[in-house]
Design a protein around this motif. Sequence first.
Motif, PDB file in Angstrom:
ATOM      1  N   GLN A   1       0.836  -1.199   0.000  1.00 34.03           N
ATOM      2  CA  GLN A   1       0.000   0.000   0.000  1.00 34.03           C
ATOM      3  C   GLN A   1       0.875   1.254   0.000  1.00 34.03           C
ATOM      4  OE1 GLN A   1      -3.113  -0.285   2.918  1.00 34.03           O
ATOM      5  NE2 GLN A   1      -3.367   1.924   3.031  1.00 34.03           N
ATOM      6  N   ALA A   2       1.929   1.246   0.782  1.00 33.77           N
ATOM      7  CA  ALA A   2       2.851   2.383   0.832  1.00 33.77           C
ATOM      8  C   ALA A   2       3.550   2.571  -0.515  1.00 33.77           C
ATOM      9  CB  ALA A   2       3.874   2.188   1.945  1.00 33.77           C
ATOM     10  N   ILE A   3       3.958   1.480  -1.133  1.00 31.23           N
ATOM     11  CA  ILE A   3       4.682   1.556  -2.402  1.00 31.23           C
ATOM     12  C   ILE A   3       3.754   1.925  -3.559  1.00 31.23           C
ATOM     13  CG2 ILE A   3       5.955   0.200  -4.109  1.00 31.23           C
ATOM     14  CD1 ILE A   3       7.093  -1.389  -1.668  1.00 31.23           C
ATOM     15  N   GLU A   4       2.649   1.221  -3.686  1.00 32.92           N
ATOM     16  CA  GLU A   4       1.766   1.410  -4.838  1.00 32.92           C
ATOM     17  C   GLU A   4       1.009   2.734  -4.808  1.00 32.92           C
ATOM     18  OE1 GLU A   4      -0.768  -1.919  -5.687  1.00 32.92           O
ATOM     19  OE2 GLU A   4       0.856  -3.344  -5.323  1.00 32.92           O
ATOM     20  N   TYR A   5       0.574   3.163  -3.627  1.00 35.58           N
ATOM     21  CA  TYR A   5      -0.274   4.350  -3.524  1.00 35.58           C
ATOM     22  C   TYR A   5       0.403   5.519  -2.815  1.00 35.58           C
ATOM     23  CZ  TYR A   5      -3.642   0.759  -4.739  1.00 35.58           C
ATOM     24  OH  TYR A   5      -4.284  -0.279  -5.366  1.00 35.58           O
ATOM     25  N   ASN A   6       1.697   5.382  -2.524  1.00 33.30           N
ATOM     26  CA  ASN A   6       2.436   6.396  -1.755  1.00 33.30           C
ATOM     27  C   ASN A   6       1.710   6.753  -0.460  1.00 33.30           C
ATOM     28  OD1 ASN A   6       4.684   6.672  -3.425  1.00 33.30           O
ATOM     29  ND2 ASN A   6       3.564   8.034  -4.786  1.00 33.30           N
ATOM     30  N   ASP A   7       1.064   5.762   0.118  1.00 34.81           N
ATOM     31  CA  ASP A   7       0.361   5.959   1.382  1.00 34.81           C
ATOM     32  C   ASP A   7       1.384   5.978   2.514  1.00 34.81           C
ATOM     33  OD1 ASP A   7      -1.660   6.254   3.212  1.00 34.81           O
ATOM     34  OD2 ASP A   7      -2.357   4.179   3.104  1.00 34.81           O
ATOM     35  N   ILE A   8       1.147   6.808   3.490  1.00 32.12           N
ATOM     36  CA  ILE A   8       1.987   6.860   4.683  1.00 32.12           C
ATOM     37  C   ILE A   8       1.285   6.049   5.761  1.00 32.12           C
ATOM     38  CG2 ILE A   8       2.995   8.355   6.440  1.00 32.12           C
ATOM     39  CD1 ILE A   8       3.064  10.545   4.235  1.00 32.12           C
ATOM     40  N   ILE A   9       1.975   5.084   6.333  1.00 34.89           N
ATOM     41  CA  ILE A   9       1.399   4.189   7.331  1.00 34.89           C
ATOM     42  C   ILE A   9       1.923   4.591   8.706  1.00 34.89           C
ATOM     43  CG2 ILE A   9       1.022   1.783   7.977  1.00 34.89           C
ATOM     44  CD1 ILE A   9       0.189   2.427   5.038  1.00 34.89           C
ATOM     45  N   ASN A  10       1.032   4.969   9.597  1.00 31.78           N
ATOM     46  CA  ASN A  10       1.384   5.315  10.967  1.00 31.78           C
ATOM     47  C   ASN A  10       1.080   4.104  11.845  1.00 31.78           C
ATOM     48  OD1 ASN A  10       2.166   6.979  13.137  1.00 31.78           O
ATOM     49  ND2 ASN A  10       0.029   7.404  13.590  1.00 31.78           N
ATOM     50  N   VAL A  11       2.112   3.557  12.480  1.00 29.53           N
ATOM     51  CA  VAL A  11       1.961   2.360  13.310  1.00 29.53           C
ATOM     52  C   VAL A  11       2.089   2.764  14.776  1.00 29.53           C
ATOM     53  CG1 VAL A  11       2.816   0.037  13.767  1.00 29.53           C
ATOM     54  CG2 VAL A  11       3.012   0.995  11.456  1.00 29.53           C
ATOM     55  N   ASN A  12       1.029   2.526  15.542  1.00 26.34           N
ATOM     56  CA  ASN A  12       0.992   2.873  16.963  1.00 26.34           C
ATOM     57  C   ASN A  12       1.448   1.690  17.805  1.00 26.34           C
ATOM     58  OD1 ASN A  12      -0.369   5.386  16.382  1.00 26.34           O
ATOM     59  ND2 ASN A  12      -2.142   4.122  15.936  1.00 26.34           N
ATOM     60  N   THR A  13       2.356   1.958  18.768  1.00 26.45           N
ATOM     61  CA  THR A  13       2.809   0.933  19.705  1.00 26.45           C
ATOM     62  C   THR A  13       2.730   1.490  21.121  1.00 26.45           C
ATOM     63  OG1 THR A  13       5.153   1.525  19.868  1.00 26.45           O
ATOM     64  CG2 THR A  13       4.489   0.236  17.934  1.00 26.45           C
ATOM     65  N   LYS A  14       2.939   0.628  22.091  1.00 25.62           N
ATOM     66  CA  LYS A  14       2.960   1.071  23.491  1.00 25.62           C
ATOM     67  C   LYS A  14       4.107   2.040  23.755  1.00 25.62           C
ATOM     68  CE  LYS A  14       1.125  -3.269  25.241  1.00 25.62           C
ATOM     69  NZ  LYS A  14       1.423  -4.480  26.021  1.00 25.62           N
ATOM     70  N   ASN A  15       5.202   1.877  23.016  1.00 24.67           N
ATOM     71  CA  ASN A  15       6.403   2.674  23.251  1.00 24.67           C
ATOM     72  C   ASN A  15       6.516   3.909  22.373  1.00 24.67           C
ATOM     73  OD1 ASN A  15       7.315   0.834  25.184  1.00 24.67           O
ATOM     74  ND2 ASN A  15       8.133  -0.490  23.587  1.00 24.67           N
ATOM     75  N   GLY A  16       5.520   4.147  21.538  1.00 27.72           N
ATOM     76  CA  GLY A  16       5.550   5.280  20.620  1.00 27.72           C
ATOM     77  C   GLY A  16       5.080   4.854  19.243  1.00 27.72           C
ATOM     78  N   ASN A  17       5.217   5.743  18.297  1.00 24.26           N
ATOM     79  CA  ASN A  17       4.732   5.479  16.946  1.00 24.26           C
ATOM     80  C   ASN A  17       5.884   5.379  15.954  1.00 24.26           C
ATOM     81  OD1 ASN A  17       2.157   5.704  18.011  1.00 24.26           O
ATOM     82  ND2 ASN A  17       1.997   7.860  17.499  1.00 24.26           N
ATOM     83  N   ALA A  18       5.614   4.698  14.848  1.00 29.13           N
ATOM     84  CA  ALA A  18       6.570   4.609  13.739  1.00 29.13           C
ATOM     85  C   ALA A  18       5.814   4.943  12.459  1.00 29.13           C
ATOM     86  CB  ALA A  18       7.166   3.207  13.647  1.00 29.13           C
ATOM     87  N   VAL A  19       6.536   5.478  11.496  1.00 31.90           N
ATOM     88  CA  VAL A  19       5.933   5.841  10.218  1.00 31.90           C
ATOM     89  C   VAL A  19       6.603   5.040   9.113  1.00 31.90           C
ATOM     90  CG1 VAL A  19       5.541   7.729   8.590  1.00 31.90           C
ATOM     91  CG2 VAL A  19       5.398   8.159  11.049  1.00 31.90           C
ATOM     92  N   ILE A  20       5.785   4.419   8.279  1.00 30.06           N
ATOM     93  CA  ILE A  20       6.274   3.659   7.138  1.00 30.06           C
ATOM     94  C   ILE A  20       5.903   4.446   5.883  1.00 30.06           C
ATOM     95  CG2 ILE A  20       6.174   1.452   5.894  1.00 30.06           C
ATOM     96  CD1 ILE A  20       7.047   1.186   8.865  1.00 30.06           C
ATOM     97  N   LEU A  21       6.900   4.699   5.027  1.00 34.97           N
ATOM     98  CA  LEU A  21       6.607   5.363   3.765  1.00 34.97           C
ATOM     99  C   LEU A  21       7.483   4.794   2.668  1.00 34.97           C
ATOM    100  CD1 LEU A  21       8.846   8.131   3.374  1.00 34.97           C
ATOM    101  CD2 LEU A  21       7.718   8.384   5.546  1.00 34.97           C
ATOM    102  N   SER A  22       7.044   4.975   1.437  1.00 32.73           N
ATOM    103  CA  SER A  22       7.780   4.422   0.309  1.00 32.73           C
ATOM    104  C   SER A  22       9.074   5.193   0.097  1.00 32.73           C
ATOM    105  CB  SER A  22       6.933   4.493  -0.962  1.00 32.73           C
ATOM    106  OG  SER A  22       6.770   5.841  -1.365  1.00 32.73           O
ATOM    107  N   GLU A  23       9.991   4.582  -0.628  1.00 29.44           N
ATOM    108  CA  GLU A  23      11.240   5.238  -0.961  1.00 29.44           C
ATOM    109  C   GLU A  23      10.969   6.506  -1.776  1.00 29.44           C
ATOM    110  OE1 GLU A  23      15.533   3.828  -2.707  1.00 29.44           O
ATOM    111  OE2 GLU A  23      13.745   2.987  -3.643  1.00 29.44           O
ATOM    112  N   GLU A  24      10.015   6.427  -2.692  1.00 29.52           N
ATOM    113  CA  GLU A  24       9.663   7.591  -3.508  1.00 29.52           C
ATOM    114  C   GLU A  24       9.125   8.735  -2.641  1.00 29.52           C
ATOM    115  OE1 GLU A  24       6.635   8.886  -7.125  1.00 29.52           O
ATOM    116  OE2 GLU A  24       6.777   6.786  -6.570  1.00 29.52           O
ATOM    117  N   GLU A  25       8.272   8.400  -1.685  1.00 27.34           N
ATOM    118  CA  GLU A  25       7.713   9.427  -0.795  1.00 27.34           C
ATOM    119  C   GLU A  25       8.820  10.068   0.050  1.00 27.34           C
ATOM    120  OE1 GLU A  25       4.784  11.871   0.604  1.00 27.34           O
ATOM    121  OE2 GLU A  25       4.502  10.322  -0.916  1.00 27.34           O
TER     122      GLU A  25
END
Length: 64
Positions: A19-43
Amino acid sequence: MTNTNITNFRQNVFDYINQAIEYNDIINVNTKNGNAVILSEEERFMSTIAAGLAMVNEIVQKMK
């Protein structure tokens, strides 16, 4: 932007990455210790260019 928790991300990691690669969607992943962001190389590349252009614009404005 898509928001998900770490458990759901772990169960669907391939779908989220695609989804991140094909649609340049930014994925926000919530954890107990904080958040992480997944994005494509192009983004990431486009974000870096945008930041660089903003810096150049700021320098030009200061020179006026």
